[in-house]
Design a protein around this motif. Structure first.
Motif, PDB file in Angstrom:
ATOM      1  N   THR A  40       0.652   2.907   9.760  1.00 19.35           N
ATOM      2  CA  THR A  40       1.019   1.788  10.359  1.00 19.35           C
ATOM      3  C   THR A  40      -0.038   1.118  11.516  1.00 19.35           C
ATOM      4  N   ALA A  41      -0.914   1.665   9.801  1.00 17.09           N
ATOM      5  CA  ALA A  41      -2.726   1.393  10.810  1.00 17.09           C
ATOM      6  C   ALA A  41      -2.066  -0.593  11.574  1.00 17.09           C
ATOM      7  N   ASP A  42      -3.041  -0.709  12.037  1.00 17.05           N
ATOM      8  CA  ASP A  42      -3.092  -2.464  12.972  1.00 17.05           C
ATOM      9  C   ASP A  42      -4.534  -2.315  12.484  1.00 17.05           C
ATOM     10  N   LYS A  43      -5.278  -2.955  12.236  1.00 16.57           N
ATOM     11  CA  LYS A  43      -6.403  -3.511  12.482  1.00 16.57           C
ATOM     12  C   LYS A  43      -7.667  -1.801  12.141  1.00 16.57           C
ATOM     13  N   GLY A  44      -6.830  -1.145  11.374  1.00 13.12           N
ATOM     14  CA  GLY A  44      -7.416   0.170  12.111  1.00 13.12           C
ATOM     15  C   GLY A  44      -7.199   1.388  12.849  1.00 13.12           C
ATOM     16  N   TRP A  45      -6.347   0.724  13.616  1.00 10.69           N
ATOM     17  CA  TRP A  45      -6.003   1.744  15.070  1.00 10.69           C
ATOM     18  C   TRP A  45      -4.458   2.344  14.856  1.00 10.69           C
ATOM     19  N   VAL A  46      -4.028   3.444  15.062  1.00  5.26           N
ATOM     20  CA  VAL A  46      -2.743   3.898  15.473  1.00  5.26           C
ATOM     21  C   VAL A  46      -2.504   4.236  16.432  1.00  5.26           C
ATOM     22  N   LYS A  47      -1.427   3.375  16.380  1.00  2.00           N
ATOM     23  CA  LYS A  47      -0.479   4.721  18.024  1.00  2.00           C
ATOM     24  C   LYS A  47       0.420   5.735  17.820  1.00  2.00           C
ATOM     25  N   THR A  48      -0.387   6.883  18.629  1.00  2.00           N
ATOM     26  CA  THR A  48       0.694   7.620  18.225  1.00  2.00           C
ATOM     27  C   THR A  48       1.492   8.436  19.848  1.00  2.00           C
ATOM     28  N   GLY A  49       1.955   9.135  19.882  1.00  2.00           N
ATOM     29  CA  GLY A  49       2.796   9.111  21.248  1.00  2.00           C
ATOM     30  C   GLY A  49       3.330  10.887  20.908  1.00  2.00           C
ATOM     31  N   ILE A  50       3.453  10.981  22.494  1.00  2.00           N
ATOM     32  CA  ILE A  50       4.828  12.502  22.949  1.00  2.00           C
ATOM     33  C   ILE A  50       4.884  12.390  24.116  1.00  2.00           C
ATOM     34  N   PRO A  51       6.174  12.652  23.737  1.00  2.00           N
ATOM     35  CA  PRO A  51       7.209  12.598  24.779  1.00  2.00           C
ATOM     36  C   PRO A  51       7.180  13.806  25.419  1.00  2.00           C
ATOM     37  N   LEU A  52       6.291  13.903  26.857  1.00  2.00           N
ATOM     38  CA  LEU A  52       5.761  14.819  27.547  1.00  2.00           C
ATOM     39  C   LEU A  52       7.155  16.518  27.356  1.00  2.00           C
ATOM     40  N   GLN A  53       8.377  16.016  27.089  1.00  2.00           N
ATOM     41  CA  GLN A  53       9.481  17.081  27.387  1.00  2.00           C
ATOM     42  C   GLN A  53       9.127  17.857  26.052  1.00  2.00           C
ATOM     43  N   ALA A  54       9.137  17.066  25.278  1.00  2.00           N
ATOM     44  CA  ALA A  54       8.921  18.261  23.678  1.00  2.00           C
ATOM     45  C   ALA A  54       7.094  18.445  24.024  1.00  2.00           C
ATOM     46  N   VAL A  55       7.028  18.908  24.430  1.00  2.00           N
ATOM     47  CA  VAL A  55       5.267  19.773  24.341  1.00  2.00           C
ATOM     48  C   VAL A  55       6.138  21.106  24.905  1.00  2.00           C
ATOM     49  N   ALA A  56       5.136  21.684  24.162  1.00  2.00           N
ATOM     50  CA  ALA A  56       5.668  23.910  24.018  1.00  2.00           C
ATOM     51  C   ALA A  56       4.789  23.712  25.119  1.00  2.00           C
ATOM     52  N   GLY A  57       6.197  25.018  25.915  1.00  2.00           N
ATOM     53  CA  GLY A  57       5.473  24.894  27.031  1.00  2.00           C
ATOM     54  C   GLY A  57       5.071  24.382  28.940  1.00  2.00           C
ATOM     55  N   PHE A  58       5.783  22.691  28.916  1.00  2.00           N
ATOM     56  CA  PHE A  58       5.496  21.894  29.600  1.00  2.00           C
ATOM     57  C   PHE A  58       7.111  22.209  30.531  1.00  2.00           C
ATOM     58  N   ASP A  59       7.061  22.686  30.237  1.00  2.00           N
ATOM     59  CA  ASP A  59       8.213  23.160  31.200  1.00  2.00           C
ATOM     60  C   ASP A  59       8.022  24.285  31.893  1.00  2.00           C
ATOM     61  N   ARG A  60       7.355  24.871  31.801  1.00  2.00           N
ATOM     62  CA  ARG A  60       7.361  26.275  32.513  1.00  2.00           C
ATOM     63  C   ARG A  60       6.102  25.982  32.777  1.00  2.00           C
ATOM     64  N   THR A  61       5.705  24.064  33.922  1.00  2.00           N
ATOM     65  CA  THR A  61       4.334  23.906  34.348  1.00  2.00           C
ATOM     66  C   THR A  61       5.300  23.118  35.260  1.00  2.00           C
ATOM     67  N   ASN A  62       4.129  22.605  36.581  1.00  2.00           N
ATOM     68  CA  ASN A  62       4.518  22.078  38.050  1.00  2.00           C
ATOM     69  C   ASN A  62       4.701  20.641  37.317  1.00  2.00           C
ATOM     70  N   LYS A  63       4.385  20.106  36.306  1.00  2.00           N
ATOM     71  CA  LYS A  63       4.383  19.019  35.458  1.00  2.00           C
ATOM     72  C   LYS A  63       3.979  17.761  36.203  1.00  2.00           C
ATOM     73  N   SER A  64       2.788  18.225  36.736  1.00  2.00           N
ATOM     74  CA  SER A  64       1.729  17.109  37.732  1.00  2.00           C
ATOM     75  C   SER A  64       0.743  17.743  36.591  1.00  2.00           C
ATOM     76  N   VAL A  65       0.299  16.437  35.284  1.00  2.00           N
ATOM     77  CA  VAL A  65      -0.584  16.357  34.466  1.00  2.00           C
ATOM     78  C   VAL A  65      -1.964  15.917  34.958  1.00  2.00           C
ATOM     79  N   LYS A  66      -2.955  17.373  34.875  1.00  2.00           N
ATOM     80  CA  LYS A  66      -4.593  17.030  35.583  1.00  2.00           C
ATOM     81  C   LYS A  66      -5.385  16.655  34.476  1.00  2.00           C
ATOM     82  N   GLU A  67      -5.106  16.400  33.080  1.00  2.00           N
ATOM     83  CA  GLU A  67      -5.880  16.238  32.249  1.00  2.00           C
ATOM     84  C   GLU A  67      -5.430  16.500  31.156  1.00  2.00           C
ATOM     85  N   ILE A  68      -5.667  15.619  29.673  1.00  2.00           N
ATOM     86  CA  ILE A  68      -4.745  15.695  28.687  1.00  2.00           C
ATOM     87  C   ILE A  68      -6.186  15.493  27.468  1.00  2.00           C
ATOM     88  N   ALA A  69      -6.999  16.429  26.572  1.00  2.00           N
ATOM     89  CA  ALA A  69      -7.585  16.989  24.742  1.00  2.00           C
ATOM     90  C   ALA A  69      -6.878  16.779  24.202  1.00  2.00           C
TER      91      ALA A  69
END
Length: 179
Positions: A40-69
């Motif tokens: 699905t690359a467009d000019k060499g770039w690929v888009k990807t994403g993740i729903p926060l509710q699908a992130v393992a362990g996210f439901d046990r946090t305060n759900k306020s994102v500080k950083e993404i690595a």
């Protein structure tokens, strides 16, 4: 959230999976692994994403994102072009490269599906015979198949959200296999 990664040239290692590590303001970390589809690359770039509710362990946090690595599954260099947080309610839809086939016994066919579902990571599954009780005979956007018995078949391609958050889309192909 989401990000983009540029694809590697043929001589460099290929990035196939991104690891998202999300740290919330309460200091808790959650993680998810997301496949990278260079198809699905467009000019060499690929888009990807993740729903926060699908992130393992996210439901046990305060759900306020500080950083993404981000990290990858190879030593390839990848670049993040944009990160967005969005509410994605767009439905999944798609199509197959053919709708009716008339084949000789033993002919090999290549089938592919194309789909869209907003920021969703899409999963393509194939059922080659709706009468045998097996619901998933193959998985992938592109598949090959040989029919070894004469008859009529209905192939069903299903495009679904990899995390099960949206209603799947199905498309069928009618196949006649001649002796």
């Amino acid at each position: 959230g989401g990000g983009g990664a540029s694809t590697a040239s043929e001589s460099e290692p290929v990035l196939r999976t991104l690891r998202f590590i999300i740290t919330t303001t309460d200091g808790k970390k959650s993680e998810a692994y997301v496949p990278v589809s260079v198809a699905t690359a467009d000019k060499g770039w690929v888009k990807t994403g993740i729903p926060l509710q699908a992130v393992a362990g996210f439901d046990r946090t305060n759900k306020s994102v500080k950083e993404i690595a981000l990290s990858g599954d190879s030593s390839a260099t990848f670049y993040v072009g944009e990160v967005q947080v969005l509410n994605d309610s767009s439905p999944i839809y798609g199509d197959t490269n053919v709708h009716d086939l008339n084949l000789a016994l033993g002919d090999e066919i290549e089938l592919y599906g194309t789909g869209s579902g907003g920021a969703s990571v899409l999963r393509y599954t194939w059922d080659f015979d709706d009468r045998d009780g097996i619901q998933i005979d193959a998985e992938g956007q592109v598949v090959k198949r040989k029919f070894r018995l004469k008859g009529t078949y209905t192939i069903t391609m299903t495009i679904s959200d990899a995390y099960g958050l949206k209603k799947p889309y199905t498309s069928t192909i009618k196949v006649t296999v001649n002796p």
